[in-house]
Write a protein that holds these residues in place. Structure first.
Motif, short mmCIF file in Angstrom:
data_model
loop_
_atom_site.label_atom_id
_atom_site.label_comp_id
_atom_site.label_asym_id
_atom_site.label_seq_id
_atom_site.Cartn_x
_atom_site.Cartn_y
_atom_site.Cartn_z
N LYS A 364 35.58 -4.29 4.01
CA LYS A 364 34.56 -4.91 4.87
C LYS A 364 33.61 -3.82 5.33
CE LYS A 364 35.45 -7.87 8.17
NZ LYS A 364 34.52 -8.96 7.91
N PRO A 365 32.33 -4.11 5.53
CA PRO A 365 31.41 -3.07 5.98
C PRO A 365 31.82 -2.57 7.37
CG PRO A 365 30.23 -5.13 5.50
CD PRO A 365 31.68 -5.40 5.33
N LEU A 366 31.50 -1.28 7.65
CA LEU A 366 31.92 -0.71 8.93
C LEU A 366 30.98 -1.10 10.08
CD1 LEU A 366 32.89 2.83 7.58
CD2 LEU A 366 34.37 0.85 8.01
N ASP A 367 29.76 -1.52 9.73
CA ASP A 367 28.75 -1.90 10.73
C ASP A 367 29.34 -2.88 11.76
OD1 ASP A 367 26.60 -2.87 12.08
OD2 ASP A 367 25.32 -3.18 10.31
N THR A 368 29.29 -2.51 13.02
CA THR A 368 29.91 -3.34 14.06
C THR A 368 29.26 -4.73 14.16
OG1 THR A 368 28.51 -2.20 15.63
CG2 THR A 368 30.85 -1.53 15.56
N ALA A 369 27.96 -4.80 13.84
CA ALA A 369 27.25 -6.09 13.92
C ALA A 369 27.80 -7.09 12.91
CB ALA A 369 25.76 -5.87 13.69
N LEU A 370 28.52 -6.62 11.90
CA LEU A 370 28.98 -7.51 10.83
C LEU A 370 30.47 -7.83 10.93
CD1 LEU A 370 27.08 -5.88 7.81
CD2 LEU A 370 26.29 -7.69 9.34
N GLN A 371 31.10 -7.40 12.01
CA GLN A 371 32.57 -7.53 12.07
C GLN A 371 33.05 -8.98 12.15
OE1 GLN A 371 34.61 -5.06 11.26
NE2 GLN A 371 32.59 -4.20 10.89
#
Ligand code: NDP
Length: 503
Positions: A364-371
């Motif tokens: 999963k991407p690490l970007d917090t907005a995409l969690q």
């Protein structure tokens, strides 16, 4: 069109039967989820066998309605043409609805909603071109001719990945021919089909010609495919569901058109332009987050250029932006459902266990907005082999396995070593080699120096476990019409029935 992305928030959607929205018999509604937040955003009606029966009866009655049955083909074509105009007028809304339902990029859904009206126009023009023929027979004073008629009520079951686009491929010709329809959209992307139902009525197509039953596959879909009032089925979805549907339909001797899964080979030869080929492979497997039936998920690269190609592919993949589907900057949005994310993660893990290596992505991407959303990074797996599970099963996610090959013979063995036969692609500047591949590969579509270049004018279909039947082109008008043979004796004399004349 009352169904809009804004109005949908917090709303309840009913079934669409006989030209109007109808509450479900069970009184039950089920939530639909926004894949970017995993939050529910509207509810849709859960149809049971009673609702399905009402919808099929409505479609059967519409077949006999003179306002549909006794309409000239030219007039019917005009109605389909009017529907095209209405879809175009509402293209932005329909794109917004589908984007929020399945998480696919808004820019892609916008492009699809431009193509959908063109497809209606194409088939509208065919409404009065479906003709029969006269047959010379070995009898004097005899006229023997074929006419093409509607098959009857067509049951359609469509997936969540491109609902209206998938629906249009068979709905447009079915309307042009004069069939009537009961469609079950996926529970994961229901709203756009109901919005279309409003436009069908606005176009002047009589009530009952187009009916929508919503709900899950196991209940609503199963009831539809067991109904004896259906004359033909169209199914787009997974091979395992296709088997169940074909089994149910067979009990009523109903033919099906099956558009199923794929595990398409995507081939790169040393003489290809590497940059173009990399872009082709990226578009072929990462577009729509890999949630396309034709995804080129098995990439075969000629050995001398393998290392260089993998390096370029990884470098290009690094520049892909994963993000919110409505952002212009986004290249890949989330997967459409939580189960899909679990499935993709499971296949990557199984690949690693079997000895493949994650060259990039795999999480999963690490970007917090995409969690909160069901996002997954585009993933390139090297040291892959054709016998690994992730290289055999359809993943329906942004994962490609890259395998080297040495000879054309070996390549064809590898490419055809799959239970699927939907699509394929090849990158080479050697025309002889490209045409040899087109001849030998077992796939319904072959793309040479391009990939995912679909057109509603050309017949698309699969072989092996990718299904049967065609979508697109004039072929589909034949598939959804039925031949009737008429014999006329105009000799004015009926022969003695008990005298057999030998010629
Ligand atoms: P599924 O086969 O699970 O679902 C497809 C449709 O079938 C949905 O409407 C689903 O309803 C319905 N369905 C599920 N179970 C039954 C049942 N027992 N009886 C009747 N209907 C049922 O596929 P996915 O939704 O997972 O879609 C992805 C698959 O579709 C991929 O494998 C992909 O390759 C394939 N596909 C093929 C295309 C082609 O043109 N060849 C195009 C696009 C996708 P619900 O979702 O409500 O359960």
């Amino acid at each position: 069109m009352k169904t809009t992305a804004e109005n949908l928030q917090g709303s309840r959607l009913d079934l669409f039967i006989d030209g109007r929205f109808t509450r479900p018999h069970s009184g039950q509604y089920v939530p639909s989820y926004d894949p970017t937040t995993a939050e529910p955003w509207y509810q849709f009606a859960q149809a049971d066998a009673v609702d399905v029966d009402v919808a099929v009866r409505s479609a059967r009655a519409a077949l006999k309605n003179p306002a549909w049955h006794r309409m000239t083909q030219t007039e019917r074509g005009k109605l389909v043409r009017r529907l095209a105009d209405l879809v175009l007028e509402n293209a932005e809304e329909l794109a917004l609805i589908e984007c929020r339902d399945n998480g696919k990029l808004l820019k892609e859904m916008r492009a699809q909603m431009r193509a959908v009206p063109d497809s209606y126009i194409y088939f509208a023009g065919m409404a009065d071109k479906l003709q029969g023929d006269t047959i010379p027979v070995n009898k004097l004073d005899t006229l023997n001719y074929n006419v093409r008629e509607p098959v009857g009520v067509v049951g359609m079951i469509i997936p969540w990945n491109s609902p209206l686009m998938m629906l249009t491929g068979t709905l447009a010709p079915c309307l042009a021919i004069g069939n009537t329809i009961v469609v079950k959209p996926s529970e994961h992307a229901t709203a756009s089909t109901l919005a279309l139902a409003e436009l069908v009525i606005e176009a002047g197509i009589p009530p009952g010609v187009f009916n929508v039953v919503t709900g899950d596959g196991a209940t609503t879909g199963d009831a539809l495919t067991r109904h004896p009032g259906i004359a033909r089925f169209v199914f787009t979805g997974s091979t395992s569901t296709g088997r169940k549907i074909a089994g149910n339909a067979a009990q009523n001797l109903v033919p099906c058109q099956m558009e199923l899964g794929g595990k398409s080979p995507h081939v790169v030869f040393s003489d290809a332009d590497v940059e173009r080929a990399v872009n082709g492979v990226v578009a072929g497997v990462f577009a729509a987050a890999g949630q396309t039936c034709v995804a080129g998920s098995r990439c075969f690269v000629e050995a001398p250029v393998y290392e260089r190609f993998v390096e370029a592919l990884v470098e290009r993949t690094r520049r892909i932006t994963v993000g919110h589907p409505t952002s212009e900057a986004t290249d890949i949005g989330p997967l459409a459902l939580a189960a899909q994310l679990d499935k993709v993660q499971g296949y990557v893990a199984s690949g690693v266990q079997e000895g493949a290596r994650i060259a990039i992505g795999g999480r999963k991407p690490l970007d917090t907005a995409l969690q909160r959303g069901w996002y997954f990074e585009p993933t390139v797996m090297t040291q892959a082999r054709n016998d690994m599970r992730f290289m055999r099963d359809e993943i329906f996610g942004p994962v490609v396995g890259v395998v080297p090959f040495n000879t054309e013979e070996e390549l064809i063995e590898l490419a055809n070593d799959t239970e699927y036969g939907l699509a394929s692609g090849i990158w080479t500047n050697d025309i002889d080699r490209a045409l040899r591949f087109a001849r030998d590969v077992d796939a319904g579509t072959v793309w040479i120096n391009t990939f995912r270049s679909a057109a509603y004018m050309s017949p698309n279909g699969g072989s092996k476990h990718s299904g049967y039947g065609y979508r697109g082109g004039f072929e589909v008008m034949r598939e959804f019409s039925r031949l009737k043979n008429v014999v006329v004796d105009y000799s004015g004399a009926m022969q003695d029935p008990f005298v057999i004349r030998l010629r």
